[in-house]
Design an enzyme around this catalytic site. Sequence first.
Site, PDB file in Angstrom:
ATOM      1  N   CYS A 169       0.799  -1.227   0.000  1.00 43.40           N
ATOM      2  CA  CYS A 169       0.000   0.000   0.000  1.00 43.40           C
ATOM      3  C   CYS A 169       0.834   1.281   0.000  1.00 43.40           C
ATOM      4  CB  CYS A 169      -0.940   0.006   1.210  1.00 43.40           C
ATOM      5  SG  CYS A 169      -2.106  -1.381   1.232  1.00 43.40           S
ATOM      6  N   HIS A 248      11.795   1.413   6.547  1.00 46.93           N
ATOM      7  CA  HIS A 248      11.591   0.000   6.228  1.00 46.93           C
ATOM      8  C   HIS A 248      12.087  -0.854   7.403  1.00 46.93           C
ATOM      9  CE1 HIS A 248      11.201  -3.701   4.089  1.00 46.93           C
ATOM     10  NE2 HIS A 248      11.066  -3.142   2.906  1.00 46.93           N
ATOM     11  N   HIS A 331      -3.010  20.083   6.001  1.00 57.94           N
ATOM     12  CA  HIS A 331      -3.927  19.000   5.650  1.00 57.94           C
ATOM     13  C   HIS A 331      -3.224  17.654   5.823  1.00 57.94           C
ATOM     14  CE1 HIS A 331      -6.466  22.082   3.770  1.00 57.94           C
ATOM     15  NE2 HIS A 331      -5.350  22.531   3.190  1.00 57.94           N
ATOM     16  N   HIS A 335      -3.438   7.175   4.714  1.00 58.60           N
ATOM     17  CA  HIS A 335      -3.734   5.922   4.025  1.00 58.60           C
ATOM     18  C   HIS A 335      -5.010   5.299   4.586  1.00 58.60           C
ATOM     19  CE1 HIS A 335      -3.483   1.964   2.386  1.00 58.60           C
ATOM     20  NE2 HIS A 335      -3.138   1.398   3.512  1.00 58.60           N
ATOM     21  N   HIS A 364     -14.924   4.940   3.286  1.00 60.04           N
ATOM     22  CA  HIS A 364     -16.335   4.563   3.172  1.00 60.04           C
ATOM     23  C   HIS A 364     -16.767   4.435   1.707  1.00 60.04           C
ATOM     24  CE1 HIS A 364     -20.729   5.405   2.977  1.00 60.04           C
ATOM     25  NE2 HIS A 364     -20.753   4.610   4.027  1.00 60.04           N
ATOM     26  N   ASN A 368     -10.226   0.380   0.746  1.00 60.17           N
ATOM     27  CA  ASN A 368      -8.768   0.431   0.718  1.00 60.17           C
ATOM     28  C   ASN A 368      -8.318   0.038  -0.689  1.00 60.17           C
ATOM     29  OD1 ASN A 368      -6.022   0.120   0.955  1.00 60.17           O
ATOM     30  ND2 ASN A 368      -6.075  -1.261   2.702  1.00 60.17           N
TER      31      ASN A 368
END
Length: 487
Positions: A169, A248, A331, A335, A364, A368
């Site tokens: 992702c 990572h 802002h 994710h 919503h 994802n």
Amino acid sequence: MDFPLVFLYSIALLPLLYLIHRYFHRKSFQNCYILDYECYKPTPDRKVSSKFSGEVIRRNKQLGINEYKFLLKAIVSSGIGEETYSPRMMFEGREASANLTDALLEMDEFFLDSIGKLLDRTGIPAAEIDVLVVNISMLSVMPSLSARIINFYKLRDDVKVYNITGMGCSASLISINAVESIFRSSKNVNALVVASESLSLGWYSGRDRSMILANCLFRCGGCAILLTNKPSLKSKALFKLKNLSRTHHGSRDESYNCCLQQEDDKGITGFHLGKDLPKAATKAFIDNLKEIAPKILPISELLRFIILRFIHKLNNSVPKPKINFKTGIDHFCLHTGGKAVIDGVAENLSLTESDVEPARMTLHRFGNTSASSLWYVLSYMKAKKRLKKGDRVFMISFGAGFKCNSCMWEVVRDLDGENTVWKEFIDEYPKQDLGVNNAFIKKYGWIRDEDPDDFWVPDDIEIPEDDDEIPALLDHIKYLRSKAKQV
């Protein structure tokens, strides 16, 4: 001072002036701008309603009442609505036997729609694309998906191509980082980043709870992003990249194993989401913030935090200080990994409901969508006309490995709400009381009270569209059960 002496001094300064000019000239080509981006909205016939979700679950004959209860709890707590999208093969009842053709069709529909719209809107022809970066984590084919795009749009023979898989992702920011690195060494470059995920071959048809959870969370989507470092196009740009940080934790076993593609005990392949995932995400998130915070926050806020932390060490009765990220950020683009992910980030950064509204509404409406999810959140802000010149947008993404990547964008000009994936229905958002008005609870809440020893629903029972018909359905099921017992 006479003229010859001034002339000699001027000649001596020329190399220095040349070096200064060369430095700033090169610097002007190292900026990374987003010219525009296009988020993919699949066709309406691919929407996953609560009724259709129930039908898909019932097709998996390995599941029983305990798995039904688990899935109901998972989908309700996920924050996902019933207007998200799935691959076409699911609507044909073939999710357990999808093939390569299904996976390529899923990608082709996105490629041919979004990339074409982006190039047409920006006026940049395909022949002027110098760099192509494609990130699709769960599908690796030959020729590559990047080669497929080159063939579709007839890109130049000398286009520089990067095909990224397995990054999860957080892959879109990895792609942005790759483009940023290219921009530092090359002038007048246009780059196309294509971010999506292939779900067709990733559907899990077993009963392992840690793997079936992914079926609830992931949905179809994608984003095509056009970037440039050309100073002449600066006035047309939407955003300018200020900082990017990558963390990572793959060297840590618990982080590596918490998010893993694997086979279950019956040999069925799926995507495992382990219990250590929240812990791994928190650790990666904290380490990432430690790296990027000094680069994006004002000195005054950093000094305030250092002084208060020193006082706290001297006197434990003084509350432990927290950094106020809002001093350097306007802002927050989070994710959409799930409601728990959004809640966790909001708690750690002391964000308000207004701050996380774009992420919640995106989760919503679209679910994802993996690496492309950040850009749907950004599109929500744009559609709401919240992005003004000089505003700073902070993006945070998480991915398998385990990774946490973040970056800061500066809004180059006031942005209107046109040309976004939200345009047709943005006035319907934000939606209120999503938990109370959950469509899945209305249609399947009765499952929570079912007795595992007595549970049985005939295969020919059809789930009604209208929630008001559910009581009649339950009465009919009870009647059939009592009749079956008599037999």
